[in-house]
Design a protein around this motif. Sequence first.
Motif, short mmCIF file in Angstrom:
data_model
loop_
_atom_site.label_atom_id
_atom_site.label_comp_id
_atom_site.label_asym_id
_atom_site.label_seq_id
_atom_site.Cartn_x
_atom_site.Cartn_y
_atom_site.Cartn_z
N TRP A 184 -56.53 -26.98 -13.75
CA TRP A 184 -55.37 -25.57 -13.59
C TRP A 184 -54.50 -26.85 -13.40
O TRP A 184 -53.06 -27.02 -14.48
N CYS A 185 -54.44 -28.29 -12.88
CA CYS A 185 -53.27 -29.46 -12.60
C CYS A 185 -53.18 -29.74 -14.46
O CYS A 185 -51.75 -30.14 -14.66
N LEU A 186 -54.41 -30.18 -14.82
CA LEU A 186 -53.86 -31.03 -16.16
C LEU A 186 -53.60 -29.68 -17.28
O LEU A 186 -52.72 -30.04 -18.62
N ILE A 187 -53.93 -28.67 -17.38
CA ILE A 187 -53.07 -27.36 -18.40
C ILE A 187 -51.18 -27.55 -18.17
O ILE A 187 -50.48 -27.23 -18.23
N GLY A 188 -51.46 -26.99 -16.98
CA GLY A 188 -49.88 -27.42 -16.39
C GLY A 188 -49.17 -28.29 -17.07
O GLY A 188 -48.10 -28.36 -17.28
N LEU A 189 -49.24 -29.85 -16.48
CA LEU A 189 -49.33 -30.73 -16.58
C LEU A 189 -49.00 -31.33 -18.54
O LEU A 189 -47.78 -30.94 -18.82
N PHE A 190 -50.27 -30.42 -18.78
CA PHE A 190 -49.78 -30.31 -20.76
C PHE A 190 -48.50 -29.30 -20.99
O PHE A 190 -47.55 -29.77 -21.65
N GLY A 191 -48.58 -28.45 -20.70
CA GLY A 191 -47.61 -27.77 -20.99
C GLY A 191 -46.21 -27.43 -20.65
O GLY A 191 -45.01 -27.09 -21.52
N ILE A 192 -46.35 -27.80 -19.30
CA ILE A 192 -44.87 -28.28 -18.90
C ILE A 192 -44.19 -29.50 -19.93
O ILE A 192 -43.36 -29.76 -20.15
N THR A 193 -45.24 -30.71 -19.88
CA THR A 193 -44.96 -31.64 -20.76
C THR A 193 -44.43 -31.46 -22.71
O THR A 193 -43.30 -32.40 -22.65
N ILE A 194 -45.64 -30.94 -22.80
CA ILE A 194 -45.12 -29.91 -24.35
C ILE A 194 -43.85 -29.70 -24.25
O ILE A 194 -42.90 -30.42 -25.32
N SER A 195 -42.58 -28.89 -23.10
CA SER A 195 -41.95 -27.89 -23.07
C SER A 195 -40.77 -29.27 -23.38
O SER A 195 -39.33 -28.12 -23.93
N GLU A 196 -41.06 -30.06 -22.31
CA GLU A 196 -39.72 -30.28 -21.94
C GLU A 196 -39.82 -31.86 -23.11
O GLU A 196 -38.02 -32.32 -23.41
N ALA A 197 -41.06 -32.11 -24.05
CA ALA A 197 -40.64 -32.98 -25.08
C ALA A 197 -39.33 -32.47 -25.92
O ALA A 197 -38.52 -32.52 -27.14
N ILE A 198 -40.25 -30.84 -26.45
CA ILE A 198 -39.07 -30.15 -27.45
C ILE A 198 -37.91 -29.79 -26.98
O ILE A 198 -36.99 -29.99 -28.07
N PHE A 199 -37.00 -29.40 -26.27
CA PHE A 199 -36.71 -28.78 -25.59
C PHE A 199 -35.30 -30.28 -25.33
O PHE A 199 -34.49 -30.01 -25.04
N LEU A 200 -36.17 -31.86 -25.51
CA LEU A 200 -35.45 -32.54 -24.52
C LEU A 200 -34.08 -33.02 -25.81
O LEU A 200 -33.84 -33.77 -26.01
N PHE A 201 -34.55 -32.84 -27.19
CA PHE A 201 -33.86 -33.10 -28.43
C PHE A 201 -32.73 -31.91 -28.67
O PHE A 201 -31.77 -32.47 -29.81
N LEU A 202 -32.70 -30.72 -27.63
CA LEU A 202 -31.70 -30.24 -27.80
C LEU A 202 -30.61 -30.19 -27.01
O LEU A 202 -31.11 -31.25 -26.55
N PRO A 203 -29.17 -30.33 -27.25
CA PRO A 203 -27.71 -30.81 -26.86
C PRO A 203 -28.35 -30.47 -25.65
O PRO A 203 -28.88 -28.98 -24.67
N HIS A 204 -27.69 -31.08 -24.09
CA HIS A 204 -27.36 -30.92 -22.97
C HIS A 204 -26.49 -30.03 -22.55
O HIS A 204 -25.40 -30.32 -23.10
N PRO A 205 -26.36 -28.78 -21.89
CA PRO A 205 -27.05 -28.80 -21.33
C PRO A 205 -28.29 -27.46 -21.26
O PRO A 205 -29.07 -27.19 -20.90
N PHE A 206 -28.11 -27.50 -23.11
CA PHE A 206 -29.20 -26.03 -23.07
C PHE A 206 -30.58 -26.30 -23.05
O PHE A 206 -30.65 -25.90 -23.15
N GLY A 207 -30.76 -27.85 -23.49
CA GLY A 207 -32.29 -27.93 -23.71
C GLY A 207 -32.57 -27.87 -22.67
O GLY A 207 -33.99 -27.79 -22.08
N VAL A 208 -31.52 -28.09 -20.63
CA VAL A 208 -32.74 -28.14 -19.43
C VAL A 208 -32.54 -26.91 -19.51
O VAL A 208 -33.44 -26.26 -18.69
N TYR A 209 -31.79 -25.34 -19.67
CA TYR A 209 -31.35 -24.85 -19.07
C TYR A 209 -32.31 -24.10 -20.07
O TYR A 209 -33.50 -23.16 -19.53
N LEU A 210 -33.04 -24.52 -21.28
CA LEU A 210 -34.57 -23.67 -22.21
C LEU A 210 -35.56 -24.05 -21.96
O LEU A 210 -36.71 -23.26 -21.62
N THR A 211 -35.53 -25.15 -20.95
CA THR A 211 -36.95 -26.00 -20.16
C THR A 211 -37.00 -25.12 -19.15
O THR A 211 -37.75 -24.20 -19.08
#
Length: 239
Positions: A184-211
Amino acid sequence: MKALQHAVKFFQERYKFVLLFSLPFFVALLIPVLVSAPTYVALGGVYLRTGSIPELDLFQVIFTILAYLVSMYLIADSIVNLNLLIKSQKTMTKVGREVVKAMGTYGVTIFLLYTFMALIVLVLQLLTFDFSLRSIVLPILTLIMGFELFFVPPAVVIDGMKLWHAVKASVAMSVKKAPDILLWCLIGLFGITISEAIFLFLPHPFGVYLTLLFNSVVMMPFLLIYQTFIYMKKYPLAN
């Protein structure tokens, strides 16, 4: 793996209800960000800067506490509703009636639990503020607490246990289900990390709120559903 399969299937079949019950998660995460509090966003979560607490005046402290209490209750209420959604599928209970009934019982119980856990984490943060190994000791202590209390929410909602009995059941069950909790922890860490990595490239603060939005309506509800199905493995018919 059956619990994971059940969680994926349930998420796909009931996503409209899941989305409805998950929107308070997003509101709950937005509250600490929007209020005048020493918070920061990391991996799609909102965290408190304990080092900035002494700089707050009395009004800011009170306002921050109230904001966090409201946020915590919204989270607790959403957790209850998602668990009731699963329970309704297994027991053929009407969701609407159960949700109204649970607002004054299960929701308050889980709210008190998470508030107590948040206070413990805050105390640990303050006690280890000048400790050289703080970055190692604090996460370990927090992880142990989360591990031991992992199954309290489903124990309260699915089986209707009182808080103390739910804590005892969770502590006993967490040892037996350690591999499931780790997955459960590994799946959660993977999913949250991927979402963070994807939305990180969006302009601030849109990336933060979309994450925050993605984690609120996808990752958090799915992990909670998965958590409940792990708990329900104790019942042969649930498998």
